[in-house]
Design a protein around this motif. Structure first.
Motif, short mmCIF file in Angstrom:
data_model
loop_
_atom_site.label_atom_id
_atom_site.label_comp_id
_atom_site.label_asym_id
_atom_site.label_seq_id
_atom_site.Cartn_x
_atom_site.Cartn_y
_atom_site.Cartn_z
N THR A 100 0.85 -1.20 0.00
CA THR A 100 0.00 0.00 0.00
C THR A 100 0.87 1.23 0.00
O THR A 100 1.96 1.23 0.56
CB THR A 100 -0.86 0.09 1.28
N ARG A 101 0.34 2.28 -0.62
CA ARG A 101 1.03 3.55 -0.47
C ARG A 101 0.51 4.21 0.80
O ARG A 101 -0.62 3.97 1.22
CB ARG A 101 0.78 4.42 -1.69
N HIS A 102 1.34 5.04 1.40
CA HIS A 102 0.94 5.71 2.64
C HIS A 102 -0.18 6.72 2.32
O HIS A 102 -0.12 7.39 1.29
CB HIS A 102 2.17 6.43 3.21
N PRO A 103 -1.18 6.82 3.21
CA PRO A 103 -2.29 7.75 2.93
C PRO A 103 -1.82 9.18 2.67
O PRO A 103 -2.40 9.88 1.82
CB PRO A 103 -3.16 7.69 4.18
N ILE A 104 -0.76 9.60 3.36
CA ILE A 104 -0.25 10.96 3.13
C ILE A 104 0.28 11.08 1.70
O ILE A 104 0.06 12.08 1.01
CB ILE A 104 0.87 11.31 4.15
N GLU A 309 -2.11 16.38 6.23
CA GLU A 309 -2.80 15.56 7.22
C GLU A 309 -4.26 16.00 7.35
O GLU A 309 -5.16 15.17 7.48
CB GLU A 309 -2.11 15.67 8.59
N ARG A 310 -4.46 17.31 7.33
CA ARG A 310 -5.83 17.83 7.49
C ARG A 310 -6.73 17.36 6.33
O ARG A 310 -7.85 16.92 6.53
CB ARG A 310 -5.77 19.35 7.57
N ILE A 311 -6.19 17.47 5.12
CA ILE A 311 -6.98 17.06 3.94
C ILE A 311 -7.23 15.55 4.01
O ILE A 311 -8.33 15.06 3.70
CB ILE A 311 -6.21 17.39 2.63
N THR A 312 -6.20 14.80 4.45
CA THR A 312 -6.35 13.34 4.56
C THR A 312 -7.42 12.99 5.59
O THR A 312 -8.24 12.08 5.38
CB THR A 312 -5.00 12.70 4.96
N ASN A 313 -7.43 13.72 6.69
CA ASN A 313 -8.46 13.47 7.71
C ASN A 313 -9.85 13.70 7.16
O ASN A 313 -10.78 12.96 7.46
CB ASN A 313 -8.26 14.42 8.90
N LEU A 314 -9.97 14.74 6.35
CA LEU A 314 -11.28 15.03 5.77
C LEU A 314 -11.71 13.93 4.81
O LEU A 314 -12.88 13.59 4.71
CB LEU A 314 -11.21 16.35 5.00
N LYS A 315 -10.75 13.40 4.08
CA LYS A 315 -11.08 12.36 3.10
C LYS A 315 -11.32 11.01 3.78
O LYS A 315 -12.20 10.26 3.38
CB LYS A 315 -9.94 12.19 2.08
N TYR A 316 -10.48 10.69 4.77
CA TYR A 316 -10.54 9.33 5.34
C TYR A 316 -10.94 9.30 6.82
O TYR A 316 -10.96 8.23 7.42
CB TYR A 316 -9.18 8.64 5.16
N GLN A 317 -11.17 10.44 7.40
CA GLN A 317 -11.60 10.53 8.80
C GLN A 317 -10.70 9.76 9.78
O GLN A 317 -11.15 8.89 10.52
CB GLN A 317 -13.04 10.06 8.92
N VAL A 318 -9.43 10.06 9.69
CA VAL A 318 -8.48 9.46 10.62
C VAL A 318 -8.55 10.28 11.92
O VAL A 318 -8.33 11.48 11.92
CB VAL A 318 -7.05 9.50 10.04
N LYS A 319 -8.85 9.62 13.03
CA LYS A 319 -9.15 10.37 14.26
C LYS A 319 -7.89 10.75 15.04
O LYS A 319 -7.90 11.65 15.86
CB LYS A 319 -10.06 9.55 15.17
N PHE A 331 -3.43 -0.30 10.19
CA PHE A 331 -3.92 0.99 9.70
C PHE A 331 -3.60 1.16 8.22
O PHE A 331 -4.47 1.42 7.40
CB PHE A 331 -3.29 2.11 10.53
N LEU A 332 -2.32 0.93 7.88
CA LEU A 332 -1.87 1.20 6.50
C LEU A 332 -2.56 0.32 5.47
O LEU A 332 -2.86 0.77 4.36
CB LEU A 332 -0.35 1.05 6.43
N GLU A 333 -2.81 -0.95 5.85
CA GLU A 333 -3.41 -1.88 4.87
C GLU A 333 -4.82 -1.47 4.45
O GLU A 333 -5.33 -1.91 3.43
CB GLU A 333 -3.42 -3.31 5.44
N GLN A 334 -5.43 -0.61 5.25
CA GLN A 334 -6.79 -0.17 4.89
C GLN A 334 -6.79 0.72 3.65
O GLN A 334 -7.84 1.01 3.09
CB GLN A 334 -7.42 0.60 6.04
#
Ligand code: DAH
Length: 339
Positions: A100-104, A309-319, A331-334
């Motif tokens: 997987t690529r990192h969400p960031i 990180e902020r944009i990623t949170n909005l897209k994927y709701q990482v708490k 986490f990453l495999e998701q």
């Protein structure tokens, strides 16, 4: 008899079989009831008592070696048999686990792609920076709080070297070296002296955009912002600009988008306002242009900066922000399907 056993032992050591039938023949020859080893056992009854002990051991050893060798050859045949079926092209492939690529990284690439479609190209700069590029050239007053040890990691005091606190430092580096028009985005890691918690980290990522040319206006900025918001969060996304202050832009604004989690109706994420802040922006302060050797009477420009990180949170709701740097595979495999 001992000589016979020795000869048989070396025969068995060198035993080879080129087919399963040959191997079966060898088994019959050595190990069957009418085989050589059984015959030896029969002979054994007639040997003098004083030789029985040694000969007994040797015959047993021979039997064991022969059994092992034939078993080994049998396994080799079975193994080769299965490798034969591996070349069967009609067989389903073994599943290969996907990385997987990192969400960031995923979100950074997405932001880059959107700005590339507007004609921006990528610029990079050092993470260990001097005071000039991080603060002074960007119009930060000497007593600006960002220059405080509590906000910034200092590496060296004279001349002052810091870990960059924002990617705006890349703007000045590019402006110093390039004659306008300039149209760049600067993605990268930034550092701030924050206590680590679920909502703050001592390093995070930003993307900065800068456009300098003749006659660039606030309307150009707004248009780029609207395009970005719709591309990133969907066609139905709305934006609003609130006046703000940054030392390096005048006028300055912060941009909110309609909360893409509740669609603007109000939820805990947007604190029931229907809006979430995603970036800072403004028209580049003429002082900054002049600091970089660009004539502010001829050129103007806009800049904007956002936290990935902020944009990623909005897209994927990482708490919890810490998840981004903990390397937890669960986490990453998701993000496999987001690749
Ligand atoms: N550098 C700002 C920060 O780190 C973000 C920012 C605000 C960048 C406004 C800009 C801008 O280019 O115009 O908080």
């Amino acid at each position: 008899m001992i000589e016979k056993i020795k000869a048989l032992l070396s025969e068995i050591e060198q035993l080879k079989a080129s087919s399963i039938e040959e191997l079966e023949a060898a088994r019959i020859k050595y190990l069957s009831k009418k085989g050589i080893i059984s015959a030896l056992m029969d002979d054994f009854r007639t040997v003098p008592v004083e030789q029985k002990r040694e000969l007994g051991m040797r015959v047993n050893e021979l039997k064991q070696k022969a059994t092992e060798k034939i078993q080994l050859l049998k396994e080799q045949f079975e193994h080769n048999g299965s490798s034969y079926t591996e070349t069967d092209l009609s067989r389903t492939a073994y599943p290969v686990p996907l990385g997987t690529r990192h969400p960031i990284s995923i979100v950074k690439e997405e932001i880059n792609d959107i700005f590339k479609r507007l004609g921006f190209s990528i610029a990079e700069g050092p993470e260990v920076e001097d005071d000039w590029h991080v603060f002074s050239s960007l119009n930060f007053a000497d007593d600006h709080p960002a220059r405080d040890m509590q906000d910034t990691f200092f590496i060296q005091s004279d001349p002052q070297i810091v870990l960059r606190t924002h990617t705006s430092s890349v703007q000045t580096r590019v402006m110093e070296k390039t004659k306008p028009p300039i149209r760049i985005i600067c993605p990268g890691r930034v550092y701030r002296n924050e206590a680590i918690s679920y909502r703050a980290h001592c390093f995070f990522h930003q993307v900065e955009a800068l456009y300098i040319d003749e006659d660039v206006s606030f309307a150009d900025l707004k248009q780029a912002l609207l395009f970005f918001a719709k591309e990133m969060f969907g066609e139905e996304t709305k934006i609003r600009l609130r006046p703000s202050y940054f030392p390096f832009t005048e006028p300055s604004a912060e941009m909110d988008i309609s909360c893409n989690i509740c669609g603007g109706k109000g939820c805990p994420f947007c604190k029931h306002t229907g809006w979430v802040e995603i970036l800072g922006c403004g028209m580049v302060d003429p002082n900054v242009l002049e600091n970089c050797g660009i004539d502010s009477n001829v050129y103007s420009g806009y800049a904007l900066g956002m936290g990935i990180e902020r944009i990623t949170n909005l897209k994927y709701q990482v708490k919890d922000l810490r998840m981004f740097s903990e390397n937890d595979l669960r986490f990453l495999e998701q993000f496999q399907s987001a690749n």
